[in-house]
Design an enzyme around this catalytic site. Structure first.
Site, mmCIF file in Angstrom:
data_model
loop_
_atom_site.group_PDB
_atom_site.id
_atom_site.type_symbol
_atom_site.label_atom_id
_atom_site.label_comp_id
_atom_site.label_asym_id
_atom_site.label_seq_id
_atom_site.Cartn_x
_atom_site.Cartn_y
_atom_site.Cartn_z
ATOM 1 N N ASP A 44 -9.404 -4.746 8.344
ATOM 2 C CA ASP A 44 -8.454 -5.740 8.856
ATOM 3 C C ASP A 44 -9.015 -6.406 10.110
ATOM 4 O OD1 ASP A 44 -5.680 -4.242 7.517
ATOM 5 O OD2 ASP A 44 -7.452 -3.074 7.953
ATOM 6 N N ARG B 191 -11.492 -8.959 9.111
ATOM 7 C CA ARG B 191 -10.809 -10.184 8.642
ATOM 8 C C ARG B 191 -10.303 -10.992 9.841
ATOM 9 N NH1 ARG B 191 -7.682 -6.669 4.039
ATOM 10 N NH2 ARG B 191 -9.111 -7.094 2.329
ATOM 11 N N ARG C 232 0.843 -1.201 0.000
ATOM 12 C CA ARG C 232 0.000 0.000 0.000
ATOM 13 C C ARG C 232 0.882 1.257 0.000
ATOM 14 N NH1 ARG C 232 -2.220 -3.860 3.341
ATOM 15 N NH2 ARG C 232 -4.364 -4.451 2.937
ATOM 16 N N HIS D 101 -2.879 0.519 8.518
ATOM 17 C CA HIS D 101 -3.628 -0.374 7.629
ATOM 18 C C HIS D 101 -2.615 -0.835 6.584
ATOM 19 C CE1 HIS D 101 -6.461 -2.053 4.816
ATOM 20 N NE2 HIS D 101 -6.193 -1.143 3.905
HETATM 21 P P1 NAD Z 1 -9.946 1.530 -9.288
HETATM 22 O O1 NAD Z 1 -8.791 1.681 -10.195
HETATM 23 O O2 NAD Z 1 -10.974 0.495 -9.599
HETATM 24 O O3 NAD Z 1 -10.714 2.928 -9.163
HETATM 25 C C1 NAD Z 1 -10.059 4.143 -8.944
HETATM 26 C C2 NAD Z 1 -10.934 5.209 -9.567
HETATM 27 O O4 NAD Z 1 -10.361 6.477 -9.247
HETATM 28 C C3 NAD Z 1 -10.995 5.118 -11.104
HETATM 29 O O5 NAD Z 1 -12.338 5.021 -11.533
HETATM 30 C C4 NAD Z 1 -10.345 6.419 -11.569
HETATM 31 O O6 NAD Z 1 -10.924 6.962 -12.746
HETATM 32 C C5 NAD Z 1 -10.594 7.337 -10.361
HETATM 33 N N1 NAD Z 1 -9.707 8.475 -10.316
HETATM 34 C C6 NAD Z 1 -8.367 8.515 -10.519
HETATM 35 N N2 NAD Z 1 -7.906 9.773 -10.425
HETATM 36 C C7 NAD Z 1 -8.978 10.556 -10.127
HETATM 37 C C8 NAD Z 1 -9.155 11.951 -9.907
HETATM 38 N N3 NAD Z 1 -8.126 12.776 -9.966
HETATM 39 N N4 NAD Z 1 -10.398 12.405 -9.642
HETATM 40 C C9 NAD Z 1 -11.454 11.545 -9.582
HETATM 41 N N5 NAD Z 1 -11.353 10.213 -9.801
HETATM 42 C C10 NAD Z 1 -10.126 9.739 -10.071
HETATM 43 O O7 NAD Z 1 -9.363 1.292 -7.810
HETATM 44 P P2 NAD Z 1 -10.138 0.660 -6.569
HETATM 45 O O8 NAD Z 1 -9.960 -0.807 -6.550
HETATM 46 O O9 NAD Z 1 -11.518 1.254 -6.522
HETATM 47 O O10 NAD Z 1 -9.251 1.229 -5.353
HETATM 48 C C11 NAD Z 1 -9.305 2.603 -5.033
HETATM 49 C C12 NAD Z 1 -8.401 2.913 -3.839
HETATM 50 O O11 NAD Z 1 -8.929 2.284 -2.662
HETATM 51 C C13 NAD Z 1 -6.970 2.369 -3.982
HETATM 52 O O12 NAD Z 1 -6.053 3.313 -3.482
HETATM 53 C C14 NAD Z 1 -6.985 1.124 -3.117
HETATM 54 O O13 NAD Z 1 -5.695 0.753 -2.671
HETATM 55 C C15 NAD Z 1 -7.881 1.600 -1.992
HETATM 56 N N6 NAD Z 1 -8.432 0.556 -1.119
HETATM 57 C C16 NAD Z 1 -8.477 0.854 0.206
HETATM 58 C C17 NAD Z 1 -8.973 -0.077 1.100
HETATM 59 C C18 NAD Z 1 -9.022 0.250 2.565
HETATM 60 O O14 NAD Z 1 -9.380 -0.593 3.396
HETATM 61 N N7 NAD Z 1 -8.673 1.470 2.948
HETATM 62 C C19 NAD Z 1 -9.425 -1.318 0.632
HETATM 63 C C20 NAD Z 1 -9.380 -1.571 -0.728
HETATM 64 C C21 NAD Z 1 -8.866 -0.619 -1.606
#
Ligand code: NAD
Length: 312
Positions: free
Chosen positions: A147, A150, A87, A174
């Site tokens: 987490d 899980r 991450r 995280h």
């Molecule tokens: P994804 O690639 O499916 O979606 C990301 C989206 O962000 C895309 O649709 C993209 O067009 C959009 N985007 C990018 N730049 C942008 C901007 N400047 N303005 C607006 N939209 C923009 O990714 P995902 O699987 O949805 O994951 C998204 C984030 O969530 C990642 O950083 C991932 O690591 C994180 N995540 C966090 C957790 C958690 O528990 N905190 C869990 C899973 C994923």
């Protein structure tokens, strides 16, 4: 009823919207994404299911104005882990995205509480607080809520009890340095460290190690198989949204700025806190061993190093 704004209509953002609709979390859900065709398609698909969920309205746009009037804005936009990436590897790319979007978000939704999900979430939560100048209580990271879920699932499975009866937290980052809090963990008020029940086994040191390894590798395993994690995080974020919007004062291991907690200051990491309409409260004084406390300090140092590396 409330309006929830979601930045990012990718796997995570769209699944949060879907879960929020099914659970009736908000009357209005508005999604913003720079990818217009993607956000339009997700909004259309969600609208086609409105008949089957509590009454709500869903819209979306590639214009940040769509977030105007949100009570909570959930930030999910950004790069996600590719197989093998940590991450923390996402910090630079996602810091740039936060720097670009968040000032506009505060302009259109100045009263909104910010719920950060984009990874590395602790780093992004601290960045968000500094970029927006919002009070620390109103900038929340989804932290280790996922987490901990899980963790509870694996303990419940091992001991053959309902996951709802396991009370246990993962604290700290995280990410790879997160810490399992075995000392305060219980099943039906029996400390997990003393758990030994006929037909429900016990937890040996090897069992505990295996569970922790599994929790830490969970995201890597899911990403390897399907490219993204979305369902559990969608539900976890909805759980936080409900705590906020319904003022539940639920105890959740969310990420937030520490302002003096066991020698830690000015860093975001996850500790159990009471969450309600006004955001987060200070971390609860949960008992911990010296090893658990040392683990928290290591997590804090890791997170702080990345934030400082970004120039904050
Ligand atoms: P994804 O690639 O499916 O979606 C990301 C989206 O962000 C895309 O649709 C993209 O067009 C959009 N985007 C990018 N730049 C942008 C901007 N400047 N303005 C607006 N939209 C923009 O990714 P995902 O699987 O949805 O994951 C998204 C984030 O969530 C990642 O950083 C991932 O690591 C994180 N995540 C966090 C957790 C958690 O528990 N905190 C869990 C899973 C994923």
């Amino acid at each position: 009823m409330a309006k929830v704004g979601i930045i990012g209509a990718g796997s995570v953002g769209a699944t949060i919207a879907y879960a929020a609709l099914i659970r009736g979390v908000a009357r209005e859900i508005s999604m913003f994404d720079i990818a217009k065709s993607k956000v339009d398609a997700e909004v259309l698909d969600l609208n086609h299911g409105l008949l089957f969920v509590p009454q709500a309205k869903v819209d979306g746009s590639d214009d940040v104005e769509v977030l105007r009037g949100s009570d909570v804005v959930v930030m999910t936009a950004g790069a996600k882990q590719k197989p093998g990436q940590t991450r923390m590897d996402l910090a630079e790319a996602n810091a740039q995205i936060c720097t670009r979007i968040l000032p506009d978000v505060v302009r259109v939704a100045p009263d909104a509480l910010l719920l950060m999900v984009t990874n590395p979430v602790d780093v992004m939560t601290e960045l968000a607080q500094k970029l927006t100048g919002l009070p620390w209580e109103r900038v929340v990271g989804s932290g280790t809520v996922l987490d901990s879920s899980r963790f509870r699932y694996l303990v419940a499975k091992h001991c053959n009890v309902a996951v709802q009866n396991v009370h246990a937290y993962i604290a700290g980052e995280h990410g790879d340095s997160e810490i399992p809090w075995w000392t305060s963990a219980t099943i039906g008020s029996i400390p997990l460290n003393q758990w030994s029940v006929d037909g429900h086994g016990r937890l040996t040191a090897a069992d505990k190690d295996a569970i922790v390894k599994n929790v830490k590798e969970a995201a890597y395993q899911v990403i390897q198989g399907k490219g993204a994690t979305n369902y559990a995080v969608g539900l976890a974020v909805c759980n936080i949204l409900e705590a906020i919007l319904f003022d539940e004062r639920r105890v959740l291991p969310v990420s937030g700025l520490l302002r003096g907690f066991r020698g830690m200051e000015d860093v975001c990491l996850s500790l159990p806190r009471i969450v309600g309409r006004d955001g987060i409260e200070a971390p609860l004084p949960i008992p911990m061993t010296v090893d658990e406390e040392n683990g928290l300090h290591e997590s804090a140092a890791r997170i702080r190093a990345v934030v400082r590396g970004l120039g904050y």
